[in-house]
Motif scaffolding. Structure first.
Motif, PDB file in Angstrom:
ATOM      1  N   ILE A 246     130.520 -37.211  80.347  1.00  0.00           N
ATOM      2  CA  ILE A 246     131.552 -37.946  81.077  1.00  0.00           C
ATOM      3  C   ILE A 246     131.257 -39.434  80.961  1.00  0.00           C
ATOM      4  O   ILE A 246     130.122 -39.852  80.710  1.00  0.00           O
ATOM      5  CB  ILE A 246     131.634 -37.536  82.570  1.00  0.00           C
ATOM      6  CG1 ILE A 246     130.364 -37.953  83.322  1.00  0.00           C
ATOM      7  CG2 ILE A 246     131.882 -36.044  82.712  1.00  0.00           C
ATOM      8  CD1 ILE A 246     130.458 -37.764  84.824  1.00  0.00           C
ATOM      9  N   ARG A 247     132.277 -40.226  81.133  1.00  0.00           N
ATOM     10  CA  ARG A 247     132.166 -41.685  81.187  1.00  0.00           C
ATOM     11  C   ARG A 247     133.017 -42.186  82.352  1.00  0.00           C
ATOM     12  O   ARG A 247     134.178 -41.819  82.445  1.00  0.00           O
ATOM     13  CB  ARG A 247     132.649 -42.325  79.871  1.00  0.00           C
ATOM     14  CG  ARG A 247     131.770 -42.037  78.675  1.00  0.00           C
ATOM     15  CD  ARG A 247     130.410 -42.745  78.775  1.00  0.00           C
ATOM     16  NE  ARG A 247     129.625 -42.593  77.555  1.00  0.00           N
ATOM     17  CZ  ARG A 247     128.871 -41.555  77.255  1.00  0.00           C
ATOM     18  NH1 ARG A 247     128.813 -40.543  78.112  1.00  0.00           N
ATOM     19  NH2 ARG A 247     128.187 -41.497  76.131  1.00  0.00           N
ATOM     20  N   PRO A 248     132.397 -42.943  83.267  1.00  0.00           N
ATOM     21  CA  PRO A 248     130.983 -43.308  83.323  1.00  0.00           C
ATOM     22  C   PRO A 248     130.167 -42.195  83.966  1.00  0.00           C
ATOM     23  O   PRO A 248     130.714 -41.334  84.626  1.00  0.00           O
ATOM     24  CB  PRO A 248     130.994 -44.557  84.209  1.00  0.00           C
ATOM     25  CG  PRO A 248     132.151 -44.358  85.129  1.00  0.00           C
ATOM     26  CD  PRO A 248     133.199 -43.630  84.325  1.00  0.00           C
ATOM     27  N   GLY A 249     128.844 -42.239  83.756  1.00  0.00           N
ATOM     28  CA  GLY A 249     127.966 -41.289  84.430  1.00  0.00           C
ATOM     29  C   GLY A 249     127.188 -40.378  83.528  1.00  0.00           C
ATOM     30  O   GLY A 249     126.656 -39.360  83.989  1.00  0.00           O
ATOM     31  N   HIS A 250     127.025 -40.723  82.254  1.00  0.00           N
ATOM     32  CA  HIS A 250     126.395 -39.824  81.282  1.00  0.00           C
ATOM     33  C   HIS A 250     124.993 -39.355  81.678  1.00  0.00           C
ATOM     34  O   HIS A 250     124.671 -38.174  81.516  1.00  0.00           O
ATOM     35  CB  HIS A 250     126.354 -40.494  79.910  1.00  0.00           C
ATOM     36  CG  HIS A 250     125.565 -39.729  78.895  1.00  0.00           C
ATOM     37  ND1 HIS A 250     125.986 -38.513  78.408  1.00  0.00           N
ATOM     38  CD2 HIS A 250     124.372 -39.995  78.301  1.00  0.00           C
ATOM     39  CE1 HIS A 250     125.091 -38.049  77.532  1.00  0.00           C
ATOM     40  NE2 HIS A 250     124.112 -38.928  77.458  1.00  0.00           N
ATOM     41  N   PRO A 251     124.082 -40.195  82.227  1.00  0.00           N
ATOM     42  CA  PRO A 251     122.708 -39.739  82.448  1.00  0.00           C
ATOM     43  C   PRO A 251     122.487 -38.875  83.687  1.00  0.00           C
ATOM     44  O   PRO A 251     121.350 -38.576  84.046  1.00  0.00           O
ATOM     45  CB  PRO A 251     121.906 -41.048  82.577  1.00  0.00           C
ATOM     46  CG  PRO A 251     122.882 -42.096  82.900  1.00  0.00           C
ATOM     47  CD  PRO A 251     124.232 -41.622  82.497  1.00  0.00           C
ATOM     48  N   MET A 252     123.532 -38.449  84.334  1.00  0.00           N
ATOM     49  CA  MET A 252     123.452 -37.640  85.553  1.00  0.00           C
ATOM     50  C   MET A 252     122.515 -36.430  85.386  1.00  0.00           C
ATOM     51  O   MET A 252     122.504 -35.777  84.352  1.00  0.00           O
ATOM     52  CB  MET A 252     124.874 -37.189  85.901  1.00  0.00           C
ATOM     53  CG  MET A 252     124.998 -35.985  86.775  1.00  0.00           C
ATOM     54  SD  MET A 252     124.775 -36.432  88.488  1.00  0.00           S
ATOM     55  CE  MET A 252     124.628 -34.792  89.189  1.00  0.00           C
ATOM     56  N   LEU A 253     121.742 -36.137  86.438  1.00  0.00           N
ATOM     57  CA  LEU A 253     120.801 -35.009  86.426  1.00  0.00           C
ATOM     58  C   LEU A 253     121.052 -34.121  87.641  1.00  0.00           C
ATOM     59  O   LEU A 253     121.338 -34.622  88.734  1.00  0.00           O
ATOM     60  CB  LEU A 253     119.359 -35.542  86.445  1.00  0.00           C
ATOM     61  CG  LEU A 253     118.193 -34.536  86.466  1.00  0.00           C
ATOM     62  CD1 LEU A 253     116.980 -35.133  85.765  1.00  0.00           C
ATOM     63  CD2 LEU A 253     117.809 -34.122  87.882  1.00  0.00           C
ATOM     64  N   PHE A 254     120.920 -32.791  87.432  1.00  0.00           N
ATOM     65  CA  PHE A 254     121.052 -31.846  88.543  1.00  0.00           C
ATOM     66  C   PHE A 254     119.918 -30.835  88.472  1.00  0.00           C
ATOM     67  O   PHE A 254     119.585 -30.327  87.398  1.00  0.00           O
ATOM     68  CB  PHE A 254     122.392 -31.112  88.484  1.00  0.00           C
ATOM     69  CG  PHE A 254     122.571 -30.094  89.580  1.00  0.00           C
ATOM     70  CD1 PHE A 254     122.757 -30.484  90.891  1.00  0.00           C
ATOM     71  CD2 PHE A 254     122.521 -28.737  89.285  1.00  0.00           C
ATOM     72  CE1 PHE A 254     122.905 -29.542  91.897  1.00  0.00           C
ATOM     73  CE2 PHE A 254     122.669 -27.786  90.282  1.00  0.00           C
ATOM     74  CZ  PHE A 254     122.862 -28.193  91.599  1.00  0.00           C
ATOM     75  N   ALA A 255     119.324 -30.545  89.639  1.00  0.00           N
ATOM     76  CA  ALA A 255     118.192 -29.629  89.685  1.00  0.00           C
ATOM     77  C   ALA A 255     118.165 -28.909  91.031  1.00  0.00           C
ATOM     78  O   ALA A 255     118.889 -29.276  91.968  1.00  0.00           O
ATOM     79  CB  ALA A 255     116.878 -30.390  89.471  1.00  0.00           C
ATOM     80  N   TYR A 256     117.320 -27.872  91.113  1.00  0.00           N
ATOM     81  CA  TYR A 256     117.046 -27.188  92.373  1.00  0.00           C
ATOM     82  C   TYR A 256     115.568 -27.356  92.709  1.00  0.00           C
ATOM     83  O   TYR A 256     114.693 -27.138  91.866  1.00  0.00           O
ATOM     84  CB  TYR A 256     117.397 -25.704  92.287  1.00  0.00           C
ATOM     85  CG  TYR A 256     118.865 -25.418  92.430  1.00  0.00           C
ATOM     86  CD1 TYR A 256     119.507 -25.549  93.661  1.00  0.00           C
ATOM     87  CD2 TYR A 256     119.621 -25.021  91.332  1.00  0.00           C
ATOM     88  CE1 TYR A 256     120.858 -25.286  93.798  1.00  0.00           C
ATOM     89  CE2 TYR A 256     120.980 -24.749  91.456  1.00  0.00           C
ATOM     90  CZ  TYR A 256     121.596 -24.890  92.693  1.00  0.00           C
ATOM     91  OH  TYR A 256     122.930 -24.635  92.825  1.00  0.00           O
ATOM     92  N   ASN A 331     134.121 -36.472  75.636  1.00  0.00           N
ATOM     93  CA  ASN A 331     133.852 -37.093  76.928  1.00  0.00           C
ATOM     94  C   ASN A 331     135.065 -37.041  77.843  1.00  0.00           C
ATOM     95  O   ASN A 331     136.161 -37.468  77.459  1.00  0.00           O
ATOM     96  CB  ASN A 331     133.443 -38.558  76.754  1.00  0.00           C
ATOM     97  CG  ASN A 331     132.037 -38.704  76.219  1.00  0.00           C
ATOM     98  OD1 ASN A 331     131.180 -37.888  76.508  1.00  0.00           O
ATOM     99  ND2 ASN A 331     131.811 -39.741  75.424  1.00  0.00           N
ATOM    100  N   ASP A 332     134.883 -36.503  79.062  1.00  0.00           N
ATOM    101  CA  ASP A 332     135.880 -36.691  80.107  1.00  0.00           C
ATOM    102  C   ASP A 332     135.694 -38.086  80.669  1.00  0.00           C
ATOM    103  O   ASP A 332     134.573 -38.472  81.047  1.00  0.00           O
ATOM    104  CB  ASP A 332     135.685 -35.656  81.222  1.00  0.00           C
ATOM    105  CG  ASP A 332     136.112 -34.268  80.807  1.00  0.00           C
ATOM    106  OD1 ASP A 332     137.256 -33.898  81.115  1.00  0.00           O
ATOM    107  OD2 ASP A 332     135.296 -33.562  80.185  1.00  0.00           O
ATOM    108  N   CYS A 333     136.761 -38.846  80.730  1.00  0.00           N
ATOM    109  CA  CYS A 333     136.677 -40.224  81.210  1.00  0.00           C
ATOM    110  C   CYS A 333     137.420 -40.365  82.530  1.00  0.00           C
ATOM    111  O   CYS A 333     138.471 -39.746  82.750  1.00  0.00           O
ATOM    112  CB  CYS A 333     137.266 -41.195  80.183  1.00  0.00           C
ATOM    113  SG  CYS A 333     136.298 -41.278  78.654  1.00  0.00           S
ATOM    114  N   PHE A 334     136.899 -41.205  83.397  1.00  0.00           N
ATOM    115  CA  PHE A 334     137.484 -41.430  84.713  1.00  0.00           C
ATOM    116  C   PHE A 334     137.716 -42.925  84.899  1.00  0.00           C
ATOM    117  O   PHE A 334     136.776 -43.729  84.844  1.00  0.00           O
ATOM    118  CB  PHE A 334     136.569 -40.869  85.805  1.00  0.00           C
ATOM    119  CG  PHE A 334     136.346 -39.393  85.674  1.00  0.00           C
ATOM    120  CD1 PHE A 334     137.304 -38.488  86.122  1.00  0.00           C
ATOM    121  CD2 PHE A 334     135.196 -38.898  85.074  1.00  0.00           C
ATOM    122  CE1 PHE A 334     137.117 -37.121  85.987  1.00  0.00           C
ATOM    123  CE2 PHE A 334     134.994 -37.533  84.938  1.00  0.00           C
ATOM    124  CZ  PHE A 334     135.963 -36.647  85.394  1.00  0.00           C
TER     125      PHE A 334
END
Length: 393
Positions: A246-256, A331-334
């Motif tokens: 996605i743009r913006p926000g490419h380096p986003m991380l998700f974890a548990y 890329n999904d862009c917003f």
């Protein structure tokens, strides 16, 4: 209504010249069943009960069940007298018009029908819902607790001495957004850009069991001091993904994260440090996660006709059909936009084409995000999917 319960058929021929007289034989008080006064005079069908608003109609077998209508007190003439022989007080009313059956009578089920849903699963409970819920006798119900969200801002610039310190933007903004989306946020302060400090604070906070979601901003890219991922791994976290298209926000991380105090793992969102990227990732990754926790259905976008931002652009028909913005492949862009409704009921969104995760000026006038799908162009005049920056009640 405040008035009298009568037999409607007794008034069918009532006129000002030929009125009908009813004798009051009792009083109906809200919360008590109707009853006839002992020793009250009886005049066949021409008897009535005085009633207060909220009083109950007779519903059992017997003479009083013929009282099927209510006539307001302001629609009758009331007379009081005392019998000379017995000294007993008598109250009568005079009716000069026909009263229809069921007048001013609320029948059970006429407003809220049996088995009619009052509040759906996942629906936010508003104060206005208390009116139908309590009237149906529902005093308690199961609800989903507000998700508890802990938020940090990372970076040496926030913990350095006063001469080099910087103003935190993301922390206050995300804390406010969490409240807008029915979460219970706590801003936990600032984390230094060292793996050890990050790991210690994240691990200790997760083990308290005080939060359902933990959030950081910054330190998730590929820079020299981006230690959120290594810190999570040292805490035993399960990294679900790191990087999104996605743009913006490419380096986003998700974890548990594991927690000794809770049977459920704690969700961890590592948002980018750039404010625009952090805002977009919150809106399109964290908000859907919150909605799922709250048992809500997926959000539906508002469709609006897209146009370029700025009056000079809208007035030039030469732009009609031309591309406002084209997304990169995969890329999904917003984009930020300003959504309005025209006098004829059409939704129109002015799209800001100044795309940068570090530029904050567009947020001054924006009230929505505009979604542009991968490898697609958003054309001037076509319909676009819009998502409000904050929930619309």
């Amino acid at each position: 209504m405040d008035g009298f319960l009568i037999c409607s058929s007794a008034t069918s021929n009532a006129t000002p010249d030929s009125p009908v007289i009813f004798t009051v034989i009792g009083t109906v008080v809200p919360g008590h069943k109707p009853s006839k006064c002992a020793g009250a005079p009886w005049n066949g069908r021409n008897i009535c009960l005085e009633v207060m608003t909220g009083g109950q109609f007779p519903d059992e077998e017997g003479d009083l069940t013929e009282l099927d209508a209510c006539v307001p007190v302001e629609c009758v003439s009331v007379f009081a007298s005392v019998e000379s022989k017995t000294g007993q007080a008598t109250k009568t009313i005079v009716i000069t018009h026909a009263v229809p059956p069921g007048a001013h009578r609320r029948v059970k089920g006429s407003d809220l029908a049996l088995n009619q849903p009052l509040v759906l699963a996942g629906q936010r409970i508003l104060s206005s819902h208390l009116l139908p819920l309590l009237s149906a006798g529902i005093e308690t119900m199961s609800v989903v607790a507000r998700p508890r969200v802990g938020i940090w801002s990372t970076g040496n610039e926030f913990v350095s001495d006063a001469s080099n310190a910087r103003t935190d933007i993301n922390g206050p903004y995300l804390t406010a957004l969490c409240r807008n989306f029915d979460a219970d946020p706590v801003f936990l302060g600032y984390l230094d850009d060292t793996k050890e400090d990050l790991a210690r604070e994240i691990k200790n906070t997760a083990e308290t069991g005080n939060f359902d979601i933990l959030v950081t901003t910054g330190a998730v890219s590929a820079g020299k001091f981006d230690f959120v991922r290594p810190a999570l791994i040292s805490c035993g976290a399960d990294i679900v993904f790191h990087g999104v298209d996605i743009r913006p926000g490419h380096p986003m991380l998700f974890a548990y994260l594991p927690s000794n105090r809770s049977a459920d793992a704690i969700a961890f969102f590592g948002l980018p440090g750039n404010p625009g990227a952090s805002a977009a990732c919150f809106r399109f990754l964290l908000v859907p996660f919150l909605r799922q926790m709250q048992l809500r259905d997926p959000e539906r976008p508002v469709l609006a006709q897209a146009t370029r931002q700025g009056k000079e652009c809208r007035d030039q028909e030469i732009y009609r059909g031309s591309a406002i913005f084209s997304s990169r492949k995969l890329n999904d862009c917003f984009l930020l936009g300003h959504l309005t409704s025209t006098s004829d009921g059409r939704n129109v969104v002015e799209v800001c084409t100044e795309v940068s995760s570090a530029k904050l000026k567009p947020f001054i006038s924006a009230n929505c995000w505009v979604h542009v799908y991968p490898s697609c162009s958003l054309l001037d005049g076509e319909m676009a999917e819009c998502y409000p920056l904050t929930p619309v009640s």
